[in-house]
Every structure is written in structure tokens, then in C-alpha cells.
Design an enzyme around this catalytic site. Sequence first.
Site, PDB file in Angstrom:
ATOM      1  N   ASP A 133       0.664  -1.342  -0.064  1.00 59.26           N
ATOM      2  CA  ASP A 133       0.039   0.081  -0.090  1.00 59.26           C
ATOM      3  C   ASP A 133       0.824   1.111  -0.129  1.00 59.26           C
ATOM      4  OD1 ASP A 133      -2.377   1.658   0.229  1.00 59.26           O
ATOM      5  OD2 ASP A 133      -2.078   1.737   2.334  1.00 59.26           O
ATOM      6  N   ASP A 142      -1.234  -0.835   6.092  1.00 59.47           N
ATOM      7  CA  ASP A 142      -1.259   0.011   7.379  1.00 59.47           C
ATOM      8  C   ASP A 142      -2.967  -0.274   7.787  1.00 59.47           C
ATOM      9  OD1 ASP A 142      -2.159   1.796   5.443  1.00 59.47           O
ATOM     10  OD2 ASP A 142      -2.127   3.305   6.987  1.00 59.47           O
ATOM     11  N   LYS A 199      -9.176  -2.621  -2.996  1.00 61.44           N
ATOM     12  CA  LYS A 199      -9.134  -3.653  -1.916  1.00 61.44           C
ATOM     13  C   LYS A 199     -10.260  -2.964  -0.950  1.00 61.44           C
ATOM     14  CE  LYS A 199      -5.284  -0.955  -1.123  1.00 61.44           C
ATOM     15  NZ  LYS A 199      -4.126  -0.699  -0.123  1.00 61.44           N
ATOM     16  N   ASN A 227      -5.800   2.291  -2.974  1.00 58.02           N
ATOM     17  CA  ASN A 227      -7.179   2.806  -3.320  1.00 58.02           C
ATOM     18  C   ASN A 227      -7.169   4.095  -3.607  1.00 58.02           C
ATOM     19  OD1 ASN A 227      -8.221   0.089  -2.901  1.00 58.02           O
ATOM     20  ND2 ASN A 227      -9.253   0.624  -1.014  1.00 58.02           N
ATOM     21  N   ASN A 228      -6.153   4.900  -3.691  1.00 57.67           N
ATOM     22  CA  ASN A 228      -6.152   6.292  -3.846  1.00 57.67           C
ATOM     23  C   ASN A 228      -6.417   6.305  -5.418  1.00 57.67           C
ATOM     24  OD1 ASN A 228      -5.769   9.112  -4.503  1.00 57.67           O
ATOM     25  ND2 ASN A 228      -4.500   9.368  -2.846  1.00 57.67           N
ATOM     26  N   ASP A 282       0.176   5.184   1.083  1.00 51.94           N
ATOM     27  CA  ASP A 282       0.103   6.256   2.201  1.00 51.94           C
ATOM     28  C   ASP A 282       0.083   5.323   3.376  1.00 51.94           C
ATOM     29  OD1 ASP A 282      -0.246   9.022   2.880  1.00 51.94           O
ATOM     30  OD2 ASP A 282      -2.295   8.558   3.442  1.00 51.94           O
TER      31      ASP A 282
END
Length: 309
Positions: free
Chosen positions: A33, A248, A223, A67-68, A35
Site C-alpha cells: 500500500d 497499514d 481493496k 485505493n487512492n 499512504d
Amino acid sequence: MAGARVFGFKGCRKIGGSQIRNLLNAKDFFLFDCDGVIWHGEKAITGAPKVVSSLIKHGKNVFFVTNNCTRPRENYVNKFYRLGFTDVMQEQIFSSSYCSALYLRDVAKVQGKVFVIGGEGVRNELLQAGIPFDGDDDAPDGTIFNCALASDVKAVLVGHDDKFTFLKLAKASCYLRDPECLFLATDVDPWHPLQDGRILPGSGCLTAALEVATGRKALVIGKPSPFMFECISSQFRVDPAQCLMVGDRLETDMLFGANCGLDTMLTLTGISQMKTAQEYRDSDHSTNQSFVPDYVVDTIADFLPAFED
């Protein structure tokens, strides 16, 4: 979780030293991931660029699953480079907007326009995929009572949209009255952390509003849906048993790994913390076990000593 059984410390146990070295040697594919894992906003996590570079130099396959959906992939490449990740190529980046475009083009094979609630990242990826779309062409004083509705909309795609309006919600609701119109969401992240304790509502908020308005459930591309992993697998020869998913967020990243049959690692530089992981581990609800990471590290910089020998 074959790898976790081999190393014998399944269940959100913190690892370090030789345990990390053995794990890195055992895995060929690393999914990160972004961020909270490799950067915070415009600042790289200390040591993260060196970790990514070292993995690549040691012949490991590194991918980024985010996912951004606010950036197109070429913009992500620029950000990686700006923050010191000079080894990252565009084909290593799998964002929810990119994977949504792939789904519409290659899986759904949509014939017609896509109505978009989303920003530049979503629109750019649809454009790159050759998918016609509609979404931001309403007059400032337009309402659902007098606006035009396109006759050829075959899908509605919802992502993060900082220009979200009631009119967009209303138009999307009208299109989704047609049961043949696809309803997709880039992701259902509820919120994202900002500085000074503030939060930014995520795509999941907009998706939830449209689900309530229409009585339909969106097909989620990002996700924890396994489709993002399917996108990677379709382009690269990936063995799930040889993969490690590093994230995270327990309810997104760890669940994604569990859904895809991957070993998982929680890094404590982001949203979820050890206490919550342990509460899921000790829960009597079997569904909560999918949120439990196999491994925990304070930061991915804990990988660095493994490359020093």
C-alpha cells in the site's frame, strides 16, 4: 497462509532481525500500500525508498496497490520519483482507478458511456482505456428537474470526488434505475487522515449515499476486493504463495491479502495499530480473523538490516 505456518508465528506477532531476513528470502513478490506505508502525503517514510530499491536490486518483484483514485498512474510515477523512489515504473502501480478502467474495458466490456463521480485520476484512466464517459458538463444552475440525461449510459463509476454535488448523486440514481446499468465503486475507504487531526471523507461515503438512494450495492474494484490482485496476475506470473502484502489498514489491506490468499504484514506507520490487531485476533467472531496480519513491523525500514549482509 503457508508462509506464516512455515515461520511459526501466525497471529500479528512482531518480527525483526533474522525473521525478517528469512521472510524476505522466501518471498518473490511484494505488494505495498502507499499512504501510511511508504509515504505520508508528500514525505517518504524514513528508509522506504532504500527498501524498495533494495528489493528490486535483489531481484524481487515489487508492486504498489492503492485505493487512492485521485491520480492517474503517470502522476504517481512523478510522485514516486519526487520522493526518492527512483526505481519505480508505471507498470508496477495498480490504483483503484486504473483497475476500474480495466474492469470496464476487459471484463464488463461496457458498450456505451460511463457516468463518473470522480476526479482526474478516474477520468484519465478511462480516457487511456478508450472508454467514453460523462459527468461534469452540467450548467451551474442545473437541477435534476431540467438537466439532460444521456440515453447511452451503461455504467456508473464512483470514486473520490471533491466536486461532488447533489445533482451528480441524483443523475447517477436515475441511471441506476436501469437494472442493466453497472454500478461500480473504485473503493469504499471511509476516510483518510490529514494533518492536525483532520480527516478527508473517502469514496466509500459517496458510494454509500448512492447505495441508499438506489437500493443497489456497488461492485467494489479496489481493496479488499481481489480484483486488483487479478489485474496484477493477468499481467505478471504471480504465485500467491510467494507474495507478501504490506499495508497499514487492517480492514482494507489485511483483508485484501486474506481474500487473495497472500501472507500479510502490518506496518505501524499508518492507521491501524497493534492493539486493534490483537483485539481482532482474540475475537470470537471468525470473520474478524481475516483482519489479523501474519506479521507486524514498526516500519518497513525494519527490512533494511536484511540487505546489509
